[in-house]
Design an enzyme around this catalytic site. Structure first.
Site, short mmCIF file in Angstrom:
data_model
loop_
_atom_site.label_atom_id
_atom_site.label_comp_id
_atom_site.label_asym_id
_atom_site.label_seq_id
_atom_site.Cartn_x
_atom_site.Cartn_y
_atom_site.Cartn_z
N GLY A 163 6.92 14.63 34.73
CA GLY A 163 6.08 15.42 35.63
C GLY A 163 6.25 16.91 35.40
O GLY A 163 7.08 17.35 34.60
N SER A 173 5.19 5.54 31.36
CA SER A 173 5.76 6.50 30.40
C SER A 173 6.89 5.91 29.56
O SER A 173 7.44 6.61 28.71
CB SER A 173 6.30 7.72 31.15
N ARG A 221 14.13 15.70 53.86
CA ARG A 221 14.35 17.11 54.22
C ARG A 221 14.76 17.32 55.67
O ARG A 221 15.57 18.18 55.98
CB ARG A 221 13.10 17.93 53.92
N CYS A 224 8.25 24.01 48.25
CA CYS A 224 8.18 25.22 47.40
C CYS A 224 7.81 26.47 48.18
O CYS A 224 8.40 27.54 47.98
CB CYS A 224 7.19 24.99 46.26
N SER A 273 -0.73 23.91 39.99
CA SER A 273 0.42 23.13 39.51
C SER A 273 1.30 22.64 40.64
O SER A 273 2.07 21.69 40.46
CB SER A 273 1.24 23.93 38.50
N GLY A 274 1.18 23.25 41.82
CA GLY A 274 1.92 22.77 42.99
C GLY A 274 1.53 21.35 43.37
O GLY A 274 2.28 20.64 44.05
N LYS A 288 5.71 21.93 57.34
CA LYS A 288 6.97 21.96 56.56
C LYS A 288 7.57 23.36 56.65
O LYS A 288 8.78 23.53 56.81
CB LYS A 288 6.70 21.61 55.09
N ARG A 318 -5.06 26.58 48.78
CA ARG A 318 -5.00 26.35 47.33
C ARG A 318 -5.97 27.31 46.66
O ARG A 318 -7.12 27.46 47.11
CB ARG A 318 -5.42 24.90 47.04
N HIS A 347 3.01 30.51 43.26
CA HIS A 347 2.43 30.66 44.60
C HIS A 347 2.68 32.09 45.09
O HIS A 347 3.71 32.69 44.78
CB HIS A 347 3.15 29.74 45.60
P1 A2P Z 1 4.70 9.05 35.10
O1 A2P Z 1 4.39 10.23 34.21
O2 A2P Z 1 5.21 7.89 34.34
O3 A2P Z 1 3.59 8.73 36.06
P2 A2P Z 1 3.78 15.14 38.90
O4 A2P Z 1 4.22 15.49 40.28
O5 A2P Z 1 3.78 16.31 37.97
O6 A2P Z 1 2.48 14.40 38.88
O7 A2P Z 1 4.92 14.12 38.31
C1 A2P Z 1 5.30 12.95 38.97
C2 A2P Z 1 6.47 12.32 38.21
O8 A2P Z 1 6.90 11.17 38.97
C3 A2P Z 1 6.12 11.81 36.84
O9 A2P Z 1 7.24 11.93 35.97
C4 A2P Z 1 5.82 10.35 37.10
O10 A2P Z 1 5.97 9.50 35.99
C5 A2P Z 1 6.89 10.03 38.12
N1 A2P Z 1 6.56 8.81 38.86
C6 A2P Z 1 5.45 8.54 39.56
N2 A2P Z 1 5.50 7.28 40.07
C7 A2P Z 1 6.69 6.75 39.67
C8 A2P Z 1 7.34 5.49 39.84
N3 A2P Z 1 6.78 4.50 40.55
N4 A2P Z 1 8.56 5.32 39.26
C9 A2P Z 1 9.13 6.30 38.55
N5 A2P Z 1 8.57 7.51 38.33
C10 A2P Z 1 7.36 7.75 38.88
#
Ligand code: A2P
Length: 354
Positions: free
Chosen positions: A21, A49, A108, A137, A167-168, A221, A243, A250
């Protein structure tokens, strides 16, 4: 749990949950930049992934699917994969003996979990029970600026409007804004999935779910987390979170009502000596904080400092900070550094100059 057991080690077994992510990638970048002492590194994301490869300090690592058994031998687990993943997997990490620094909102406000901005309340890491929460954030960026003022005069009220980048909302949301630009240039239809409305050429005064009181979750929050971090249940924060079509960083327009007057001159002096903050406040030269200046930077910037002409003991200023770095990944890694550092170093690093 005693934080000191980590201080006896030279290098640490670190896991990153959500490694693919926007925040996860920045974790890697900052760990490398700050030369965090890593023994073994495990990278986790969703099944989607699994098998992807990333390079860290010249070595190739393979992304693994996150499971409940992912944490054997891990000392520090940095989580940024969303609240439901944190709720499900953080307890397994703790059970395996890891200390979790969690970037989601899952824990939190849990009274047994410290919520830490190292510039504001580093001492709170001492009472963790295996999980330390990283604040939202917008709260982190605001508190880096509020803390030096608060140390001079108690803050009663905060009125804040945020200008939050795409990007947030995550890597895919940022991609959506870029795609909207490409579609507009090509004269094609603009598609909207991650945001409620088209973000390109727009501002959206809506982040997170609406609550019964008319505020959004993101706005509440800022109210609740500020109270917990500052250990002040009387401070009142009214936020409007917006946004804007910016990719990184931000910004926040902030008015604080203080018990004793803080003049703009005094505020400049306080901000100039504050950790994590850079004073950029020169209207003659048109210098003030902007997202294009703060993106990819560790320090937040503060400027446009002036007396609020609509209220007594009220000061206005403008803050900008990279919310993926200081607002998320950097703050979490600073917390991890506090865990492995000794107390004197902690105090000195985050001490406000007086
Ligand atoms: P993945 O890339 O495999 O979906 P962002 O906030 O930038 O969208 O990133 C979210 C992060 O959380 C990514 O690395 C995403 O992996 C991961 N993620 C989302 N769902 C799961 C899950 N069920 N198990 C593990 N990681 C997750």
């Amino acid at each position: 749990m005693n934080v000191n057991h980590l201080r006896q080690k030279e290098a640490y077994n670190v896991a990153i949950v959500g490694a693919t992510g926007a925040v996860g990638e920045t974790f890697l970048n900052i760990l490398e930049q700050r030369d965090f002492p890593i023994d073994t590194l495990k990278l986790y994301a969703s099944k989607r992934s699994k098998g992807k490869q990333v390079t860290f300090k010249g070595t190739t690592y393979t992304i693994e699917e996150l499971t409940e058994d992912s944490f054997a031998g891990i000392d520090i687990a940095l989580f940024s994969a969303g609240g439901s993943q944190s709720k499900q997997y953080a307890p397994h990490a703790v059970k395996a003996g890891a200390i979790v620094v969690d970037n989601s909102s899952a824990f939190r406000l849990d009274p047994s979990v410290p919520l830490v901005v190292p510039e504001a309340n580093p001492e709170d890491i001492a009472w963790h029970n295996g999980i330390i929460a990283n604040p939202n954030c917008t709260t982190i960026i605001m508190l880096v600026a509020l803390k030096p003022l608060y140390d001079y005069s108690r803050i009663r009220q905060v009125f804040v409007s945020t200008y939050q980048s795409a990007s947030g909302a995550g890597a895919q949301a940022m991609e959506e804004l870029k795609q909207q630009v490409r579609s507009w240039v090509a004269g094609e239809d603009i598609s909207v999935e991650k945001f409620q409305h088209q973000l390109l050429f727009n501002v959206i005064p809506h982040i997170d779910k609406f609550q019964d009181n008319g505020y959004t979750g993101e706005e509440m929050k800022m109210f609740n987390e500020t109270r917990k971090i500052m250990h002040d249940d009387e401070i009142r924060v009214s936020a409007t979170c917006v946004r804007i079509p910016v990719l990184y960083s931000h910004s926040e327009s902030i008015s604080v009502v203080t018990e004793n007057e803080i003049t703009p001159e005094k505020a400049r002096e306080l901000f100039a000596g504050a950790p994590g903050l850079e004073l950029v406040d020169n209207s003659d030269e048109f210098q003030y904080p902007m997202p294009l200046e703060t993106q990819f930077q560790d320090d937040c910037q503060v400027g446009r400092i002036r007396k609020n002409i609509a209220g007594d003991n009220t000061l206005n200023f403008w803050v900008s900070g990279d919310q993926i770095r200081k607002g998320a990944a950097l703050n979490a890694i600073q917390i991890a550094e506090l865990l492995i550092d000794d107390t004197d170093k902690i105090r000195n690093r985050f001490k406000t100059a007086s």
